[in-house]
Design a protein around this motif. Sequence first.
Motif, mmCIF file in Angstrom:
data_model
loop_
_atom_site.group_PDB
_atom_site.id
_atom_site.type_symbol
_atom_site.label_atom_id
_atom_site.label_comp_id
_atom_site.label_asym_id
_atom_site.label_seq_id
_atom_site.Cartn_x
_atom_site.Cartn_y
_atom_site.Cartn_z
ATOM 1 N N MET A 176 0.826 -0.882 0.128
ATOM 2 C CA MET A 176 -0.108 0.158 0.330
ATOM 3 C C MET A 176 0.186 1.721 -0.166
ATOM 4 O O MET A 176 1.953 1.098 0.364
ATOM 5 C CB MET A 176 -0.848 0.278 1.284
ATOM 6 N N GLU A 177 0.377 2.428 -0.693
ATOM 7 C CA GLU A 177 0.775 3.322 -0.250
ATOM 8 C C GLU A 177 -0.120 4.884 0.125
ATOM 9 O O GLU A 177 -1.410 4.509 0.507
ATOM 10 C CB GLU A 177 1.393 4.476 -1.576
ATOM 11 N N GLY A 178 0.114 4.905 1.126
ATOM 12 C CA GLY A 178 -1.100 5.740 2.090
ATOM 13 C C GLY A 178 -2.355 4.315 2.866
ATOM 14 O O GLY A 178 -1.319 3.554 3.228
ATOM 15 N N ARG A 179 -3.317 4.922 2.415
ATOM 16 C CA ARG A 179 -4.346 3.686 2.703
ATOM 17 C C ARG A 179 -4.681 3.423 1.574
ATOM 18 O O ARG A 179 -6.032 2.782 1.725
ATOM 19 C CB ARG A 179 -5.226 4.545 3.269
ATOM 20 N N ARG A 180 -4.476 3.499 0.444
ATOM 21 C CA ARG A 180 -4.412 2.645 -0.744
ATOM 22 C C ARG A 180 -3.316 1.706 -1.546
ATOM 23 O O ARG A 180 -2.101 1.485 -0.299
ATOM 24 C CB ARG A 180 -4.428 4.017 -1.185
ATOM 25 N N CYS A 181 -4.292 0.816 -2.352
ATOM 26 C CA CYS A 181 -3.375 -0.724 -2.404
ATOM 27 C C CYS A 181 -2.595 0.050 -4.493
ATOM 28 O O CYS A 181 -2.761 1.016 -3.867
ATOM 29 C CB CYS A 181 -4.197 -1.729 -3.987
ATOM 30 N N PHE A 182 -1.542 -0.334 -3.982
ATOM 31 C CA PHE A 182 -0.294 0.267 -4.147
ATOM 32 C C PHE A 182 0.066 -0.669 -5.813
ATOM 33 O O PHE A 182 0.132 -2.162 -5.235
ATOM 34 C CB PHE A 182 0.952 0.420 -3.885
ATOM 35 N N ALA A 183 -0.483 0.155 -6.656
ATOM 36 C CA ALA A 183 0.376 -0.430 -8.361
ATOM 37 C C ALA A 183 -0.522 -1.461 -8.385
ATOM 38 O O ALA A 183 -0.431 -2.226 -9.361
ATOM 39 C CB ALA A 183 1.390 -1.726 -8.458
ATOM 40 N N SER A 184 -1.922 -1.262 -8.006
ATOM 41 C CA SER A 184 -2.663 -2.774 -8.060
ATOM 42 C C SER A 184 -4.393 -1.425 -7.451
ATOM 43 O O SER A 184 -4.329 -0.999 -6.486
ATOM 44 C CB SER A 184 -3.106 -3.954 -7.853
ATOM 45 N N SER A 185 -5.908 -2.144 -8.188
ATOM 46 C CA SER A 185 -6.702 -2.282 -7.938
ATOM 47 C C SER A 185 -7.474 -2.857 -6.073
ATOM 48 O O SER A 185 -8.208 -2.019 -5.744
ATOM 49 C CB SER A 185 -7.680 -2.335 -8.496
ATOM 50 N N THR A 186 -6.797 -3.635 -6.299
ATOM 51 C CA THR A 186 -6.963 -4.596 -4.710
ATOM 52 C C THR A 186 -5.694 -4.904 -3.963
ATOM 53 O O THR A 186 -4.520 -5.521 -4.654
ATOM 54 C CB THR A 186 -7.904 -5.873 -5.303
ATOM 55 N N CYS A 187 -5.468 -5.111 -3.292
ATOM 56 C CA CYS A 187 -4.794 -5.943 -2.205
ATOM 57 C C CYS A 187 -5.409 -6.123 -0.819
ATOM 58 O O CYS A 187 -5.587 -6.199 0.072
ATOM 59 C CB CYS A 187 -3.681 -4.387 -2.101
ATOM 60 N N ASP A 188 -4.202 -7.398 -0.676
ATOM 61 C CA ASP A 188 -4.355 -8.071 1.280
ATOM 62 C C ASP A 188 -3.591 -6.747 2.174
ATOM 63 O O ASP A 188 -2.698 -6.173 2.160
ATOM 64 C CB ASP A 188 -3.690 -9.544 0.875
ATOM 65 N N ARG A 189 -4.280 -6.358 2.951
ATOM 66 C CA ARG A 189 -4.111 -5.443 3.742
ATOM 67 C C ARG A 189 -4.311 -6.182 5.530
ATOM 68 O O ARG A 189 -4.499 -5.437 5.949
ATOM 69 C CB ARG A 189 -5.680 -4.171 3.634
ATOM 70 N N ALA A 190 -4.390 -7.692 5.223
ATOM 71 C CA ALA A 190 -4.289 -8.155 6.574
ATOM 72 C C ALA A 190 -3.223 -7.393 6.643
ATOM 73 O O ALA A 190 -2.229 -8.090 6.167
ATOM 74 C CB ALA A 190 -4.764 -9.646 6.225
ATOM 75 N N GLY A 191 -3.336 -7.488 8.895
ATOM 76 C CA GLY A 191 -2.079 -7.491 9.140
ATOM 77 C C GLY A 191 -1.088 -6.358 8.662
ATOM 78 O O GLY A 191 -0.251 -5.903 9.869
ATOM 79 N N LEU A 192 -2.337 -5.470 8.187
ATOM 80 C CA LEU A 192 -1.086 -4.355 7.991
ATOM 81 C C LEU A 192 -2.119 -2.748 8.447
ATOM 82 O O LEU A 192 -2.623 -2.753 9.252
ATOM 83 C CB LEU A 192 -1.766 -3.158 6.747
ATOM 84 N N VAL A 193 -1.095 -1.830 9.438
ATOM 85 C CA VAL A 193 -1.499 -0.905 10.061
ATOM 86 C C VAL A 193 -1.198 0.481 8.984
ATOM 87 O O VAL A 193 0.016 1.078 8.587
ATOM 88 C CB VAL A 193 0.039 -0.866 11.060
ATOM 89 N N LEU A 194 -2.662 0.827 9.223
ATOM 90 C CA LEU A 194 -2.844 2.018 7.870
ATOM 91 C C LEU A 194 -2.364 3.664 8.470
ATOM 92 O O LEU A 194 -2.588 3.764 10.008
ATOM 93 C CB LEU A 194 -3.733 2.247 7.455
ATOM 94 N N PRO A 195 -1.521 4.068 8.186
ATOM 95 C CA PRO A 195 -1.659 5.897 8.794
ATOM 96 C C PRO A 195 -2.494 6.457 9.575
ATOM 97 O O PRO A 195 -3.777 6.306 9.088
ATOM 98 C CB PRO A 195 -0.941 6.061 7.569
ATOM 99 N N LEU A 196 -2.158 7.158 10.327
ATOM 100 C CA LEU A 196 -3.032 8.570 10.569
ATOM 101 C C LEU A 196 -3.169 8.950 10.023
ATOM 102 O O LEU A 196 -4.448 9.520 9.604
ATOM 103 C CB LEU A 196 -2.362 8.652 12.306
ATOM 104 N N ALA A 197 -2.388 9.481 9.343
ATOM 105 C CA ALA A 197 -2.869 10.546 8.951
ATOM 106 C C ALA A 197 -2.485 10.190 7.061
ATOM 107 O O ALA A 197 -1.498 10.209 6.755
ATOM 108 C CB ALA A 197 -2.246 11.786 9.311
ATOM 109 N N GLU A 198 -2.556 10.905 6.050
ATOM 110 C CA GLU A 198 -2.289 10.789 4.961
ATOM 111 C C GLU A 198 -2.885 12.115 3.831
ATOM 112 O O GLU A 198 -3.755 12.841 4.890
ATOM 113 C CB GLU A 198 -2.638 9.952 4.243
ATOM 114 N N TYR A 199 -1.735 12.826 3.206
ATOM 115 C CA TYR A 199 -2.214 13.394 2.223
ATOM 116 C C TYR A 199 -1.934 13.970 1.146
ATOM 117 O O TYR A 199 -0.762 12.606 0.481
ATOM 118 C CB TYR A 199 -2.031 14.643 2.231
ATOM 119 N N ASP A 200 -2.283 14.142 -0.457
ATOM 120 C CA ASP A 200 -1.618 14.059 -1.690
ATOM 121 C C ASP A 200 -1.091 14.747 -1.792
ATOM 122 O O ASP A 200 -0.312 15.681 -1.482
ATOM 123 C CB ASP A 200 -2.941 13.528 -2.650
ATOM 124 N N HIS A 201 -0.680 14.365 -3.132
ATOM 125 C CA HIS A 201 0.713 15.939 -4.465
ATOM 126 C C HIS A 201 -0.396 17.148 -4.592
ATOM 127 O O HIS A 201 0.958 17.555 -4.603
ATOM 128 C CB HIS A 201 1.304 14.456 -4.925
#
Length: 229
Positions: A176-201
């Motif tokens: 993932m990159e931030g709270r979104r899957c990286f380089a694909s539309s779906t990904c396995d998020r099991a066990g991942l810790v999502l960021p408290l905050a994010e912002y785009d470019h």
Amino acid sequence: AFHPEFEQNGRLFLYYSAAPDGDSVISRFQANASRTAADPDSEVVLLTQEQPAANHNGGMLAFGPDGMLYAGLGDGGSAGDPWNNGQSLDTWLGKLLRIDVDAAEPYAAPADNPFVGQEGARPEIWAYGLRNPWRFSFDRATGDLYIADVGQNLWEEVNVQPADSRGGENYGWKVMEGRRCFASSTCDRAGLVLPLAEYDHNQGCSITGGYVYRGAAQPSLQGAYFYGD
């Protein structure tokens, strides 16, 4: 990073990129008796990490409230983590390391690090799934750890590890990159810790990180995390 007992022992620690290839080195130096300068001939190398590319070297050192030395290393560079270092436990790249610089010479991996004794894993690893943890800091009131992780093309992020964590968090890169899957539309998020905050470019391009405010001049800002880009 100055040893917590620097006034007594004169020890300080340096993270630098070594010529000519840019390998990452973490070393210990000894200050002079007046504590005004370090002796360059006193260097003791703790860790050396070969860098496969010229970017994403990380570079932050800090002693935590537990007296351990923490170091942030980038994923090795290039783009998109082609070596999958962020998710691989057999390398220091793409990790936050935690070492004890007092228990052994030149250091020891603390026995309570999450991957000590795990086959194929580096015992110094405290957290993983990071792209380029350029700056991190501990909240001096709570001990919580704030990690600013530089994004790839779209999202910059701030990860937070609670003070009572036992380590082992996977912050997601390159799944993932931030709270979104990286380089694909779906990904396995099991066990991942999502960021408290994010912002785009549209708001920035490369997070630097900062500190939780614990000053007295602005009481209304107590507990706010200030960071730059």
